[in-house]
Design a protein around this motif. Sequence first.
Motif, PDB file in Angstrom:
ATOM      1  N   LEU A  93       0.809  -1.215   0.000  1.00 21.62           N
ATOM      2  CA  LEU A  93       0.000   0.000   0.000  1.00 21.62           C
ATOM      3  C   LEU A  93       0.850   1.276   0.000  1.00 21.62           C
ATOM      4  O   LEU A  93       0.484   2.267  -0.642  1.00 21.62           O
ATOM      5  N   LEU A  94       1.978   1.256   0.694  1.00 18.96           N
ATOM      6  CA  LEU A  94       2.799   2.458   0.827  1.00 18.96           C
ATOM      7  C   LEU A  94       3.941   2.531  -0.175  1.00 18.96           C
ATOM      8  O   LEU A  94       4.281   3.615  -0.663  1.00 18.96           O
ATOM      9  N   ASP A  95       4.548   1.378  -0.480  1.00 18.31           N
ATOM     10  CA  ASP A  95       5.779   1.383  -1.281  1.00 18.31           C
ATOM     11  C   ASP A  95       5.646   0.645  -2.601  1.00 18.31           C
ATOM     12  O   ASP A  95       6.654   0.449  -3.297  1.00 18.31           O
ATOM     13  N   ASN A  96       4.429   0.200  -2.948  1.00 17.02           N
ATOM     14  CA  ASN A  96       4.190  -0.501  -4.204  1.00 17.02           C
ATOM     15  C   ASN A  96       4.990  -1.792  -4.336  1.00 17.02           C
ATOM     16  O   ASN A  96       5.344  -2.210  -5.445  1.00 17.02           O
ATOM     17  N   THR A  97       5.296  -2.432  -3.210  1.00 19.60           N
ATOM     18  CA  THR A  97       5.956  -3.737  -3.266  1.00 19.60           C
ATOM     19  C   THR A  97       5.030  -4.719  -3.977  1.00 19.60           C
ATOM     20  O   THR A  97       3.858  -4.834  -3.615  1.00 19.60           O
ATOM     21  N   PRO A  98       5.519  -5.429  -4.994  1.00 17.35           N
ATOM     22  CA  PRO A  98       4.652  -6.354  -5.737  1.00 17.35           C
ATOM     23  C   PRO A  98       4.064  -7.430  -4.823  1.00 17.35           C
ATOM     24  O   PRO A  98       4.746  -7.948  -3.940  1.00 17.35           O
ATOM     25  N   ILE A  99       2.819  -7.763  -5.063  1.00 12.73           N
ATOM     26  CA  ILE A  99       2.133  -8.761  -4.251  1.00 12.73           C
ATOM     27  C   ILE A  99       2.870 -10.094  -4.286  1.00 12.73           C
ATOM     28  O   ILE A  99       2.957 -10.796  -3.270  1.00 12.73           O
ATOM     29  N   GLU A 100       3.435 -10.461  -5.440  1.00 13.12           N
ATOM     30  CA  GLU A 100       4.112 -11.748  -5.535  1.00 13.12           C
ATOM     31  C   GLU A 100       5.336 -11.835  -4.633  1.00 13.12           C
ATOM     32  O   GLU A 100       5.776 -12.934  -4.279  1.00 13.12           O
ATOM     33  N   LYS A 101       5.868 -10.687  -4.209  1.00 12.52           N
ATOM     34  CA  LYS A 101       6.998 -10.699  -3.272  1.00 12.52           C
ATOM     35  C   LYS A 101       6.524 -10.800  -1.829  1.00 12.52           C
ATOM     36  O   LYS A 101       7.328 -11.063  -0.934  1.00 12.52           O
ATOM     37  N   ILE A 102       5.246 -10.598  -1.613  1.00 11.17           N
ATOM     38  CA  ILE A 102       4.703 -10.601  -0.254  1.00 11.17           C
ATOM     39  C   ILE A 102       4.104 -11.958   0.105  1.00 11.17           C
ATOM     40  O   ILE A 102       4.194 -12.396   1.249  1.00 11.17           O
ATOM     41  N   LEU A 103       3.516 -12.636  -0.856  1.00 11.57           N
ATOM     42  CA  LEU A 103       2.822 -13.894  -0.595  1.00 11.57           C
ATOM     43  C   LEU A 103       3.747 -14.949   0.009  1.00 11.57           C
ATOM     44  O   LEU A 103       4.914 -15.055  -0.375  1.00 11.57           O
ATOM     45  N   VAL A 104       3.193 -15.721   0.938  1.00  8.01           N
ATOM     46  CA  VAL A 104       3.941 -16.796   1.600  1.00  8.01           C
ATOM     47  C   VAL A 104       3.085 -18.058   1.581  1.00  8.01           C
ATOM     48  O   VAL A 104       1.902 -18.026   1.927  1.00  8.01           O
ATOM     49  N   ASN A 105       3.702 -19.164   1.184  1.00  8.04           N
ATOM     50  CA  ASN A 105       3.037 -20.463   1.212  1.00  8.04           C
ATOM     51  C   ASN A 105       3.610 -21.291   2.354  1.00  8.04           C
ATOM     52  O   ASN A 105       4.763 -21.698   2.302  1.00  8.04           O
ATOM     53  N   PRO A 106       2.837 -21.524   3.438  1.00  9.36           N
ATOM     54  CA  PRO A 106       3.319 -22.391   4.517  1.00  9.36           C
ATOM     55  C   PRO A 106       3.596 -23.798   3.986  1.00  9.36           C
ATOM     56  O   PRO A 106       2.750 -24.394   3.337  1.00  9.36           O
ATOM     57  N   GLU A 107       4.773 -24.288   4.260  1.00  5.88           N
ATOM     58  CA  GLU A 107       5.187 -25.590   3.738  1.00  5.88           C
ATOM     59  C   GLU A 107       4.225 -26.687   4.169  1.00  5.88           C
ATOM     60  O   GLU A 107       3.819 -26.769   5.324  1.00  5.88           O
ATOM     61  N   GLY A 108       3.856 -27.534   3.211  1.00  4.78           N
ATOM     62  CA  GLY A 108       2.939 -28.622   3.496  1.00  4.78           C
ATOM     63  C   GLY A 108       1.492 -28.298   3.203  1.00  4.78           C
ATOM     64  O   GLY A 108       0.629 -29.167   3.315  1.00  4.78           O
ATOM     65  N   PHE A 109       1.211 -27.054   2.811  1.00  4.65           N
ATOM     66  CA  PHE A 109      -0.152 -26.627   2.497  1.00  4.65           C
ATOM     67  C   PHE A 109      -0.162 -26.022   1.102  1.00  4.65           C
ATOM     68  O   PHE A 109      -0.139 -24.798   0.938  1.00  4.65           O
ATOM     69  N   SER A 110      -0.188 -26.885   0.095  1.00  9.35           N
ATOM     70  CA  SER A 110      -0.034 -26.425  -1.282  1.00  9.35           C
ATOM     71  C   SER A 110      -1.183 -25.545  -1.751  1.00  9.35           C
ATOM     72  O   SER A 110      -1.013 -24.755  -2.680  1.00  9.35           O
ATOM     73  N   ARG A 111      -2.331 -25.652  -1.106  1.00  7.35           N
ATOM     74  CA  ARG A 111      -3.500 -24.888  -1.554  1.00  7.35           C
ATOM     75  C   ARG A 111      -3.816 -23.704  -0.633  1.00  7.35           C
ATOM     76  O   ARG A 111      -4.887 -23.106  -0.725  1.00  7.35           O
ATOM     77  N   PHE A 112      -2.864 -23.356   0.222  1.00  9.75           N
ATOM     78  CA  PHE A 112      -3.061 -22.269   1.180  1.00  9.75           C
ATOM     79  C   PHE A 112      -1.919 -21.267   1.053  1.00  9.75           C
ATOM     80  O   PHE A 112      -0.748 -21.620   1.147  1.00  9.75           O
ATOM     81  N   VAL A 113      -2.284 -20.002   0.824  1.00 12.46           N
ATOM     82  CA  VAL A 113      -1.295 -18.936   0.694  1.00 12.46           C
ATOM     83  C   VAL A 113      -1.686 -17.789   1.609  1.00 12.46           C
ATOM     84  O   VAL A 113      -2.866 -17.463   1.761  1.00 12.46           O
ATOM     85  N   LEU A 114      -0.691 -17.187   2.225  1.00 11.54           N
ATOM     86  CA  LEU A 114      -0.888 -16.061   3.139  1.00 11.54           C
ATOM     87  C   LEU A 114      -0.357 -14.781   2.519  1.00 11.54           C
ATOM     88  O   LEU A 114       0.743 -14.749   1.966  1.00 11.54           O
ATOM     89  N   LEU A 115      -1.169 -13.723   2.611  1.00  8.83           N
ATOM     90  CA  LEU A 115      -0.698 -12.371   2.301  1.00  8.83           C
ATOM     91  C   LEU A 115      -0.595 -11.664   3.652  1.00  8.83           C
ATOM     92  O   LEU A 115      -1.584 -11.173   4.179  1.00  8.83           O
ATOM     93  N   PRO A 116       0.603 -11.645   4.237  1.00 13.10           N
ATOM     94  CA  PRO A 116       0.745 -11.138   5.603  1.00 13.10           C
ATOM     95  C   PRO A 116       0.761  -9.619   5.667  1.00 13.10           C
ATOM     96  O   PRO A 116       0.828  -8.930   4.639  1.00 13.10           O
ATOM     97  N   CYS A 117       0.695  -9.103   6.861  1.00 11.20           N
ATOM     98  CA  CYS A 117       0.904  -7.672   7.125  1.00 11.20           C
ATOM     99  C   CYS A 117       2.024  -7.589   8.144  1.00 11.20           C
ATOM    100  O   CYS A 117       1.859  -8.031   9.284  1.00 11.20           O
ATOM    101  N   LYS A 118       3.153  -7.057   7.731  1.00  8.84           N
ATOM    102  CA  LYS A 118       4.341  -7.094   8.588  1.00  8.84           C
ATOM    103  C   LYS A 118       4.397  -5.932   9.566  1.00  8.84           C
ATOM    104  O   LYS A 118       4.657  -6.110  10.746  1.00  8.84           O
ATOM    105  N   ARG A 119       4.156  -4.719   9.089  1.00 11.27           N
ATOM    106  CA  ARG A 119       4.289  -3.535   9.945  1.00 11.27           C
ATOM    107  C   ARG A 119       2.953  -2.813  10.100  1.00 11.27           C
ATOM    108  O   ARG A 119       2.195  -2.680   9.146  1.00 11.27           O
TER     109      ARG A 119
END
Length: 261
Positions: free
Chosen positions: A141-167
């Motif tokens: 939202l603030l720095d235009n970081t691409p979404i694909e750099k933010i997404l995280v896939n917890p290992e072992g959950f191939s169909r589950f992806v997290l878009l976290p909020c760090k700060r």
Amino acid sequence: MTHSPPAFDQLPAGMRTPSLANGKGNPPENINYTQTRTAKISRDFLRSQRIIAGYDSCPFVDSYKVLRTKVLQKMRENGWNALAVTSPGPGCGKSLTAINLAISLALEVHQTVLLVDANLRHPAVHRYLGITPDYGLSDYLLDNTPIEKILVNPEGFSRFVLLPCKRPLLESSEMLASQKMAALVDELKSRYPSRYTLFDLPHLGTADALSFAPFVDAVLLVAEEGRTTHDELAQAVDALQGPQLLGVVLNKADIGALEAA
């Protein structure tokens, strides 16, 4: 430790509003997140945080399967794929409910699920999962970081992806109501109509959830037995004007007492 399963109640028909179907009947796509970071997670840590992925089959896990079934019935019936989770006040367990519901949905062989930590005020989803994100929604939202750099896939959950909020952000409600956030939600809803996107929102004691709620198809309320009052729940229902109010999860419920009632 004893875990109380959640109870789910659909709202009466008079408290629901119609919504247009979106992508109803579309088969799930085989999404390959080639640029998504994979993060290792500890089953013991998940168990310590009361995340269902840390447990074998038990009533605690089964209760979320029941919740999943009821949520899916309503979402599929209306062709919805974007659901926000909030609560009347703090401490009701909405983040834990959102995570466990998202994981339970992802365990369905026909589902892919994206969980978005939209609590820009107090982001917590990544901590429940034991993940340290490199970037978060605030960076987009603030720095235009691409979404694909933010997404995280917890290992072992191939169909589950997290878009976290760090700060956290001080102007959280303004950012959640921004055109940029609205465009992101629309993109997440429309790119893969058969994928379910869940948003963990702040509680309704802030302006954040009310600013964001009109962007999604439906809202799930999480109340805590013995803490959330009838007046607080009624005020929360009245405050949510616009999106479909899918129902109420009664967290920390005494199921024995409910069944005896």
